[in-house]
Motif scaffolding. Structure first.
Motif, PDB file in Angstrom:
ATOM      1  N   THR A 181     -37.599  41.805 -15.270  1.00 57.25           N
ATOM      2  CA  THR A 181     -38.418  41.558 -14.072  1.00 57.25           C
ATOM      3  C   THR A 181     -38.372  40.086 -13.641  1.00 57.25           C
ATOM      4  O   THR A 181     -38.886  39.738 -12.577  1.00 57.25           O
ATOM      5  N   ASP A 185     -38.202  39.738  -6.847  1.00 57.53           N
ATOM      6  CA  ASP A 185     -38.449  41.178  -6.933  1.00 57.53           C
ATOM      7  C   ASP A 185     -37.689  41.899  -5.825  1.00 57.53           C
ATOM      8  O   ASP A 185     -37.435  41.318  -4.767  1.00 57.53           O
ATOM      9  N   ARG A 192     -40.670  35.983  -9.608  1.00 60.88           N
ATOM     10  CA  ARG A 192     -41.520  36.428 -10.730  1.00 60.88           C
ATOM     11  C   ARG A 192     -41.069  35.690 -11.990  1.00 60.88           C
ATOM     12  O   ARG A 192     -39.871  35.698 -12.320  1.00 60.88           O
TER      13      ARG A 192
ATOM     14  N   VAL B  24     -48.932  37.109 -15.736  1.00 58.92           N
ATOM     15  CA  VAL B  24     -48.721  37.862 -14.484  1.00 58.92           C
ATOM     16  C   VAL B  24     -49.579  37.283 -13.349  1.00 58.92           C
ATOM     17  O   VAL B  24     -49.045  36.987 -12.268  1.00 58.92           O
ATOM     18  N   VAL B  28     -46.751  35.682 -10.870  1.00 60.05           N
ATOM     19  CA  VAL B  28     -46.208  36.792 -10.067  1.00 60.05           C
ATOM     20  C   VAL B  28     -47.140  37.029  -8.884  1.00 60.05           C
ATOM     21  O   VAL B  28     -48.360  37.083  -9.051  1.00 60.05           O
ATOM     22  N   SER B  30     -49.140  39.103  -6.336  1.00 62.59           N
ATOM     23  CA  SER B  30     -49.703  40.449  -6.453  1.00 62.59           C
ATOM     24  C   SER B  30     -50.173  40.954  -5.083  1.00 62.59           C
ATOM     25  O   SER B  30     -50.860  40.244  -4.356  1.00 62.59           O
ATOM     26  N   SER B  39     -45.941  42.811  -8.530  1.00 60.40           N
ATOM     27  CA  SER B  39     -46.529  42.673  -9.871  1.00 60.40           C
ATOM     28  C   SER B  39     -46.632  44.011 -10.597  1.00 60.40           C
ATOM     29  O   SER B  39     -47.076  44.055 -11.746  1.00 60.40           O
TER      30      SER B  39
END
Lengths: 510, 141
Positions: A181, A185, A192, B24, B28, B30, B39
């Motif tokens: 990951t 993305d 990420r 996260v 990342v 979201s 996410s």
């Protein structure tokens, strides 16, 4: 169905001096690496992938396949002469190969291994050629929901089958899943886990991770073994002397093992086509089945050629068959297939059922290369077995540092910067920890490889179904696949699993 | 003595929790509820890793092996040699760095046979350089 002219065009592509040279080089390299105890085919493949960067796609794939095929033949040499398998696949060969060598017939044992290895490999390649295209047509009928379910099944089966513990297998797969990951993305192209590093925007380089976790971690373990003061010394059986009869295998002797070879071929091909199982399992299972089927099972383990035929035919039959799930579904059946995927990706090709439509000529060229590599394997093995018998005694103090430097240079070439080396070193450390504590590197790499495809399928499936889980009821194939995943988790669940090899006889001294 | 599997389970569980609670959310983007939520997979990975860590704690085996301290030290020495070599590669070029790495390997392996040592020290770096740079045309620094 396959277009015949495309098939012929693909096959004819192989017969250029350039491609033939790489097939020959691959076979020679594979046989040498296989013959060196401690180095595995997987290590050779991982190190060989960066060597293919500048090559044509067909030459690159042919080279890697040839390394794999050569390794299965070379691995039998130390099993027979040292009673130490050159590769894990050849462990079962030692059970009869070494006793036969001790009886003064080392060349005969090596030739039995060579002929049956080539026979098993060639037969399974033919099965692959006949089955892959029709199966790919069936696979093409699957939509994103079915593919998502299939990926989940692949994750579960591979995690459960490799290693001793399903939980550890799944942890390894989850780590691969997480690592995949990293980068942009696929839906919104937001970064990420990139931590501000531009190099990570394209994700963690697969080849550097493969070299580190598969090759370098093994090299580090080999280097550590060399440091041990009490390491076991093995002396090779001499190949000098022996009558002509002791050095050759006649057609009558070869033909006498036809039923053993047939059983071994069937076992090897079936095991090869199942993701997660591998050549080692095939070799031991075939040995055990053939021993049970024999009228005189007590002869096995005393230098019986049937033992060599059973092991070598089966472990080599895996090589072709393990490409069936890769070419039809895009799922690598084992780690060698996973490394082939990385070579495909380097050359901008995504393995899977679409391959036959989009890259038909290349795939038929690859099939042609596989067939040619088998005959090269036979020719090189026939003439070079005596040299490989000398290679088994090569000192580890030169072999392992050389392998380490090849990994180092290969990792640099991948990114053209030291970033690749740092990724490789991190993966090596991670691979060492995984090997030491019994986590499956196969599950880790396969998950790392499959996750981008899984994420794309999930994304499409969510858009198609509008996030309504009940839509799944309209996809019976996906439901069946998910049910099999659940059943396999229950069957392979968190229990003390008795490894298959533990039930098998082991070579003397192992 | 702590069971090795149980300890690994605790570490995996801790890593899963760190993913969900810190990594996260911090690293990342979201977009909850959106089918394209970036996410989703990292969060799923976090939950799976944490759950499996917990399962490993519960179903820990009693016979899991632990590496010897000397082995860990050896691994760290080789890893350090590789990292140092990687750091010096852009400055010194491939051949000097490769020779240095080979010297480190020979010292760590305590190789005393002069011919094999010389081959490893000189032959291996030149072979690798020749393979990549001359035969395959790939620059190494």
């Amino acid at each position: 169905m396959a277009d015949f002219s495309l098939l012929m065009a693909g096959f004819s592509d192989v017969f250029t001096l350039y491609n033939m040279l790489f097939i020959l080089c691959g076979v020679v390299l594979g046989q040498i690496v296989g013959a060196i105890p401690g180095l595995s085919i997987i290590m050779a493949l991982a190190i060989a992938v960066p060597l293919t960067y500048g090559l044509d796609t067909l030459a690159a794939i042919s080279f890697l396949i040839s390394v794999n095929k050569g390794g299965t033949v070379g691995g039998a040499v130390p099993s027979i002469l040292l009673n130490v398998p050159g590769t894990p696949e050849s462990a079962a060969t030692a059970m009869d190969g070494y006793p036969m060598a001790k009886k003064g017939k080392p060349m005969k044992a090596m030739k039995y291994a060579l002929y049956h290895s080539v026979l098993g490999d060639l037969s399974s390649d033919i099965v692959l050629i006949l089955l892959a295209a029709p199966l790919a047509v069936v696979a093409l009928k699957m939509g994103p929901i079915e593919i998502t379910a299939l990926m989940i099944l692949a994750f579960t089966v591979i995690s459960g089958l490799v290693g001793d513990s399903l939980i550890k297998g799944l942890i390894a797969a989850s780590m691969g899943f997480l690592l995949a990951t990293v980068g942009l993305d696929p839906g919104m192209a937001t970064p990420r886990f990139t931590f501000g590093l531009l190099e990570l925007y394209d994700g963690v380089p697969l080849t550097a991770v493969s070299i580190g976790s598969l090759a370098m971690s093994g090299v580090l373990l080999g280097l550590l073994n060399l440091r041990k003061p009490d390491k076991e010394q093995h002396s090779a059986v001499s190949i000098k002397g022996g009558s002509r009869e002791d050095n050759t295998v006649t057609f009558a002797e070869f033909w006498a093992n036809r039923y053993v070879a047939l059983r071994a071929f069937i076992i090897g091909t079936i095991i090869g086509a199942i993701p997660g199982l591998g050549s080692t399992t095939a070799g031991f299972l075939s040995y055990s089945v053939n021993k049970q089927a024999a009228k005189d099972p007590e002869a096995f383990g005393t230098g019986d050629p049937r033992g060599i035929a059973a092991s070598e035919t089966a472990n080599s039959a895996v090589v072709g068959a393990n490409l069936i799930p890769l070419l039809t579904l895009g799922i690598p059946g084992n780690i060698a297939a996973a490394l082939l995927v990385s070579a495909f990706i380097i050359h901008g090709i995504q393995p899977g059922p679409l391959l036959f439509e989009e890259q038909g000529r290349l795939i038929y060229g690859m099939f042609g290369a596989m067939l040619v590599a088998n005959f090269c394997n036979l020719g090189v093995g026939q003439f070079c077995m005596r040299f490989w018998a000398m290679v088994v005694s090569a000192p580890g103090t030169i072999i392992y540092p050389a392998a380490m430097l090849l990994c180092f240079a290969g990792a640099y070439v991948i990114t053209g910067a030291t970033f690749g080396i740092f990724v490789m070193v991190s993966a090596a450390l991670f691979g060492y920890v995984m090997r030491t504590f019994g986590y499956s590197i196969v599950a880790f790499i396969v998950a790392f490889l499959l996750t981008p495809q899984l994420e794309n399928s999930v994304l499409k499936a969510r858009l198609i179904t509008d996030d309504n889980p009940w839509e799944l009821l309209n996809h019976p194939v996906a439901l069946v696949l998910i049910a099999i995943s659940v059943a396999s988790m229950i069957y392979l669940g968190p229990r003390k699993k008795k490894p298959l090899d533990a039930e098998m006889p082991t070579p003397t001294g192992q | 003595m702590i069971n090795a599997d149980r300890l690994q389970g605790v570490i995996v569980l801790g890593f899963g929790c760190a993913l969900l609670l810190w990594l996260v959310p911090a690293h990342v983007t979201s977009v909850p509820g959106d089918p394209l939520d970036p996410s989703l997979f990292p969060k799923v990975a976090g939950w799976i890793i944490a759950t499996l860590g917990l399962l490993l704690v519960v179903f820990a085996r009693s016979d899991s092996a632990v590496p010897a301290r000397q082995e860990v030290f050896g691994i760290l020495c080789f890893i350090t040699a590789l990292v140092v070599a990687a750091l010096f590669l852009p400055v010194l070029g491939f051949l000097p760095v490769a020779c240095g790495l080979m010297i480190a390997s020979l010292l760590l392996l305590r190789e005393r046979r002069p011919i094999w040592a010389a081959l490893t020290l000189v032959g291996v770096p030149f072979f690798v350089w020749f393979l990549f740079v001359v035969l395959l045309g790939r620059p190494l620094s």
